[in-house]
Structures are given as structure tokens and as C-alpha cells.
Design a protein around this motif. Structure first.
Motif, PDB file in Angstrom:
ATOM      1  N   VAL A   1      55.297  42.788  44.044  1.00 58.51           N
ATOM      2  CA  VAL A   1      54.242  42.492  42.850  1.00 58.51           C
ATOM      3  C   VAL A   1      53.287  43.594  42.938  1.00 58.51           C
ATOM      4  N   VAL A   2      52.705  44.008  44.042  1.00 55.70           N
ATOM      5  CA  VAL A   2      51.652  45.027  44.126  1.00 55.70           C
ATOM      6  C   VAL A   2      52.231  46.586  43.773  1.00 55.70           C
ATOM      7  N   TYR A   3      53.379  46.554  44.239  1.00 51.61           N
ATOM      8  CA  TYR A   3      54.198  47.753  44.087  1.00 51.61           C
ATOM      9  C   TYR A   3      54.377  48.102  42.738  1.00 51.61           C
ATOM     10  N   GLY A   4      54.933  47.009  41.969  1.00 48.90           N
ATOM     11  CA  GLY A   4      55.235  47.069  40.472  1.00 48.90           C
ATOM     12  C   GLY A   4      54.192  47.365  39.894  1.00 48.90           C
ATOM     13  N   VAL A   5      52.896  46.822  40.002  1.00 46.68           N
ATOM     14  CA  VAL A   5      51.554  47.184  39.292  1.00 46.68           C
ATOM     15  C   VAL A   5      51.429  48.652  39.491  1.00 46.68           C
ATOM     16  N   ALA A   6      51.372  48.975  40.652  1.00 51.02           N
ATOM     17  CA  ALA A   6      51.061  50.513  41.049  1.00 51.02           C
ATOM     18  C   ALA A   6      52.021  51.513  40.399  1.00 51.02           C
ATOM     19  N   ASP A   7      53.309  51.055  40.334  1.00 52.40           N
ATOM     20  CA  ASP A   7      54.202  51.921  39.852  1.00 52.40           C
ATOM     21  C   ASP A   7      54.154  52.258  38.201  1.00 52.40           C
ATOM     22  N   VAL A   8      53.926  51.062  37.539  1.00 52.63           N
ATOM     23  CA  VAL A   8      53.981  51.212  36.089  1.00 52.63           C
ATOM     24  C   VAL A   8      52.255  52.043  35.641  1.00 52.63           C
ATOM     25  N   TRP A   9      51.272  51.512  36.506  1.00 54.80           N
ATOM     26  CA  TRP A   9      50.319  52.389  36.408  1.00 54.80           C
ATOM     27  C   TRP A   9      50.351  53.877  36.477  1.00 54.80           C
ATOM     28  N   GLY A  10      50.977  54.294  37.792  1.00 55.25           N
ATOM     29  CA  GLY A  10      51.033  55.610  38.016  1.00 55.25           C
ATOM     30  C   GLY A  10      51.984  56.335  37.083  1.00 55.25           C
ATOM     31  N   GLY A  11      53.134  55.491  36.526  1.00 57.15           N
ATOM     32  CA  GLY A  11      53.900  56.299  35.471  1.00 57.15           C
ATOM     33  C   GLY A  11      53.152  56.354  33.993  1.00 57.15           C
ATOM     34  N   LEU A  12      52.116  55.314  33.838  1.00 59.24           N
ATOM     35  CA  LEU A  12      51.529  55.801  32.581  1.00 59.24           C
ATOM     36  C   LEU A  12      50.472  56.957  32.769  1.00 59.24           C
ATOM     37  N   LEU A  13      49.818  57.010  33.813  1.00 62.07           N
ATOM     38  CA  LEU A  13      49.013  58.131  34.115  1.00 62.07           C
ATOM     39  C   LEU A  13      49.627  59.464  33.912  1.00 62.07           C
ATOM     40  N   SER A  14      51.233  59.468  34.552  1.00 60.88           N
ATOM     41  CA  SER A  14      51.624  60.807  34.409  1.00 60.88           C
ATOM     42  C   SER A  14      52.256  61.325  33.029  1.00 60.88           C
TER      43      SER A  14
ATOM     44  N   SER B   1      57.678  60.995  33.239  1.00 59.21           N
ATOM     45  CA  SER B   1      56.867  61.608  32.132  1.00 59.21           C
ATOM     46  C   SER B   1      57.639  62.200  31.035  1.00 59.21           C
ATOM     47  N   ARG B   2      59.052  62.386  31.575  1.00 54.28           N
ATOM     48  CA  ARG B   2      60.008  62.887  30.292  1.00 54.28           C
ATOM     49  C   ARG B   2      61.259  62.327  29.918  1.00 54.28           C
ATOM     50  N   GLY B   3      61.301  60.788  30.646  1.00 57.42           N
ATOM     51  CA  GLY B   3      62.449  60.046  30.220  1.00 57.42           C
ATOM     52  C   GLY B   3      62.087  58.744  30.036  1.00 57.42           C
ATOM     53  N   SER B   4      62.879  57.525  29.713  1.00 57.11           N
ATOM     54  CA  SER B   4      62.776  56.247  29.222  1.00 57.11           C
ATOM     55  C   SER B   4      62.460  55.430  30.742  1.00 57.11           C
ATOM     56  N   MET B   5      61.587  54.707  30.623  1.00 60.81           N
ATOM     57  CA  MET B   5      61.303  53.998  31.752  1.00 60.81           C
ATOM     58  C   MET B   5      62.619  52.882  32.211  1.00 60.81           C
ATOM     59  N   SER B   6      63.255  52.600  31.122  1.00 55.00           N
ATOM     60  CA  SER B   6      64.417  51.854  31.195  1.00 55.00           C
ATOM     61  C   SER B   6      65.541  52.323  31.983  1.00 55.00           C
ATOM     62  N   VAL B   7      65.400  53.637  32.014  1.00 52.66           N
ATOM     63  CA  VAL B   7      66.396  54.298  32.879  1.00 52.66           C
ATOM     64  C   VAL B   7      65.900  54.785  34.046  1.00 52.66           C
ATOM     65  N   VAL B   8      64.689  55.461  34.404  1.00 57.73           N
ATOM     66  CA  VAL B   8      64.190  55.818  35.555  1.00 57.73           C
ATOM     67  C   VAL B   8      63.962  54.826  36.367  1.00 57.73           C
ATOM     68  N   VAL B   9      63.167  53.337  36.128  1.00 55.14           N
ATOM     69  CA  VAL B   9      62.968  52.611  37.201  1.00 55.14           C
ATOM     70  C   VAL B   9      64.084  51.853  37.635  1.00 55.14           C
ATOM     71  N   PRO B  10      65.138  51.378  36.987  1.00 57.11           N
ATOM     72  CA  PRO B  10      66.232  50.937  37.430  1.00 57.11           C
ATOM     73  C   PRO B  10      67.084  51.534  38.361  1.00 57.11           C
ATOM     74  N   VAL B  11      67.411  53.057  37.894  1.00 54.56           N
ATOM     75  CA  VAL B  11      68.152  53.665  38.654  1.00 54.56           C
ATOM     76  C   VAL B  11      67.459  54.137  40.332  1.00 54.56           C
ATOM     77  N   SER B  12      65.942  54.479  40.153  1.00 54.07           N
ATOM     78  CA  SER B  12      65.344  54.545  41.459  1.00 54.07           C
ATOM     79  C   SER B  12      65.247  53.345  42.098  1.00 54.07           C
ATOM     80  N   ALA B  13      65.023  52.141  41.470  1.00 47.73           N
ATOM     81  CA  ALA B  13      64.845  51.144  42.467  1.00 47.73           C
ATOM     82  C   ALA B  13      66.356  50.602  43.043  1.00 47.73           C
ATOM     83  N   VAL B  14      67.383  50.854  42.453  1.00 49.13           N
ATOM     84  CA  VAL B  14      68.753  50.560  42.982  1.00 49.13           C
ATOM     85  C   VAL B  14      69.217  51.499  43.955  1.00 49.13           C
ATOM     86  N   ASN B  15      68.975  52.766  43.594  1.00 47.66           N
ATOM     87  CA  ASN B  15      69.166  53.854  44.679  1.00 47.66           C
ATOM     88  C   ASN B  15      68.169  53.473  45.907  1.00 47.66           C
TER      89      ASN B  15
END
Length: 283
Positions: free
Chosen positions: A11-24, A83-97
Motif C-alpha cells: 500500500v505504502v509503496y503503491g502511493v509512493a510509486d504513483v506520486w513519484g511517477g507524477l513528479l517525474s 516520464s515518457r510512456g504509459s503507466m499501463s505499460v511501465v508499472v505492470p512490466v516493472s512489477a512482474v519483472n
């Protein structure tokens, strides 16, 4: 207690991840990552004396430092991908990997032996993570470069989780402290490259955004502390899977706080997440 700590980490990591992604998307991705790790270092330095610990051994601190290198590289490439791609691609690929490496290493190298129910939970979590992060475009908006960033980020995240789990309980959370130091050192060379005027997203971090970026890193460090505590009462493979369910958080926040509609794929993914949690905790 272990599964609850791992879920809290997600939960905490998910909030931080989205927040940091928006800032980037508003500032340089490497600058956001560096400020975040400095914020995480400050938080862990404040918290470490309050967590019981014997004299930390050098190997424990070394595992923490290796974990921090994974964190630093993972966050830079994750934020660049966002910062240069869709969250729907970057988040699941990084999470599963990032999920696959520690689970496989835990089973093959560390002797983890999840129960059949836990294995079923692992198998359920992987497609669930993908479905819950899909957008209407089905991932078509992401570029190949962003996908490559996500793959590298996932490797860094996997190293982060796997190495940190090797630190002994007697070290308290000092391995997380050394990890934040190592993360800062890992990011600095990338910061120079990313900040060149001719570099992609070569912006710095405006002063007004520094506290927000530092707070994001503090949340990410808190997530790692929760994960570290979870590994001390839970198999590494199970703790990693539960902690890696963080892609569900952006969807849940969007539905509950922003009034976004939940689509069929996301609903199926969330149902899979719930099933995976039940199987993993029961196993």
C-alpha cells in the motif's frame, strides 16, 4: 503478522510509486529519484535507533547496500519510463519483472518451499498485476523505450527485495539506512548524464517540488522497512509477492477518491489480487 506487514508495504509503496511517477513528469526523473532517496535516508536515520538491533554485522550492511543499488537504478529507470510512456505499460512490466527474480531466487537458491496454495497465489498474482494496471489503450501508448526502462527497473526492484531479505534480524533496519546511502551514490552518476541540456528530460527539480519528492522517498523507505520486517516472519517468495501487489493501489485510489470507473479488465485484476492475497496468506 508477516503477510499484514507485506500488504502494508504494498500500500505504502503503491502511493509512493504513483506520486513519484507524477513528479517525474513535471521535473527531471533522476533529480526526483535522488531527492526521494535523500528523503528516505533522513527517515531511516531517524527511525533506526528506535528499532531494536544488536551490533549490525558487516554482511548485513553489505546486503543492505546491494539492495540500495537496486533501488537507485530501479527508481531512475522507473521514473524515466513513466516520464515518457504509459503507466499501463511501465508499472505492470516493472512489477512482474521485479516479482519474478526474488521468487525464483528464493526457491532455487534460498530453499524457500511455498505450499501448493502459495504457489497458486503466485500464479494468480502475475496476471492479476497486469490486468489491474491496464488502460483503455491496452498498453498501446507505451513506447518500446519505456518498456525497456520498465524491464531494467524491474531488475533493480528485484535486486532491492532479494538482497534486503538476506539481512539478519539482529541488524534492525540499519541495512535500509545503508541502502539509502548506496542508492544516492548509484543515482549520482546517472544524474549528471540525465541533467545535460541535450539529454531527454534534462530538467532539474524545482525547489518547490523538493519537499514533495523527499516525502515520496520517505514513503518508499517506510515500505522497505515494512517489507524487511515481513521477511523475518514469512518466506521471502511470499513476502515479495504480497509486497509486489502495489499496482492495484493506483486503481483503488482512482475509484475511491477520484470517481473513476472501474473497467472489466481492472475488476478482474482486482479480483485476482484479492484471490492471490487469500491464497498466499492461507499458504
Amino acid at each position: 503478522m508477516g503477510p499484514l506487514l507485506a500488504l502494508a508495504s504494498a500500500v505504502v509503496y503503491g502511493v509512493a510509486d504513483v506520486w513519484g511517477g507524477l513528479l517525474s513528469r513535471r521535473a527531471g526523473f533522476a533529480s526526483v529519484a535522488l531527492a526521494g532517496q535523500l528523503g528516505g535516508l533522513a527517515l531511516t536515520l531517524l527511525a533506526a535507533p528506535f528499532v531494536p538491533a544488536a551490533d549490525p554485522a558487516v554482511p548485513d550492511l553489505a546486503w543492505g547496500a546491494l539492495s540500495g543499488v537496486g533501488t537507485g537504478l530501479g527508481m531512475v529507470f522507473l521514473y524515466r519510463g513513466l516520464s515518457r510512456g504509459s503507466m499501463s505499460v511501465v508499472v505492470p512490466v516493472s512489477a512482474v519483472n521485479g516479482l519474478a527474480l526474488p521468487v525464483l531466487a528464493g526457491v532455487v537458491l534460498l530453499g524457500d518451499r511455498p505450499s501448493p496454495l502459495a504457489w497458486l497465489g503466485v500464479a494468480t498474482a502475475v496476471p492479476a498485476l497486469w490486468l489491474v494496471s491496464r488502460d483503455r489503450a491496452g498498453g498501446g501508448a507505451g513506447t518500446s523505450a519505456a518498456t525497456a526502462d520498465a524491464l531494467v527497473a524491474g531488475l533493480g526492484i528485484g535486486v532491492q527485495y532479494l538482497a534486503l531479505a538476506q539481512a539478519g534480524a539482529e541488524a534492525g533496519i540499519w541495512p535500509v539506512v545503508t541502502g539509502r546511502c548506496a542508492a544516492v551514490l548509484a543515482i549520482l552518476p546517472l544524474l549528471r548524464t540525465a541533467s545535460r541540456p541535450d539529454a531527454e528530460n534534462g530538467r532539474g527539480l524545482p525547489p518547490r517540488l523538493m519537499p514533495s519528492a523527499a516525502l515520496t522517498g520517505g514513503l518508499a523507505a517506510l515500505a522497505l522497512i515494512l517489507y524487511l520486517l515481513a521477511t523475518r516472519s514469512q518466506l521471502v517468495a511470499v513476502a515479495v509477492v504480497l509486497s509486489s501487489l502495489y499496482p492495484a493501489i493506483p486503481v483503488i485510489l482512482g475509484v475511491t477518491l477520484l470517481g473513476e470507473r472501474l473497467r472489466r479488465a481492472q475488476a478482474a485484476g482486482l479480483a485476482g489480487v484479492v484471490a492471490a492475497i487469500a491464497l498466499l496468506t492461507a499458504g
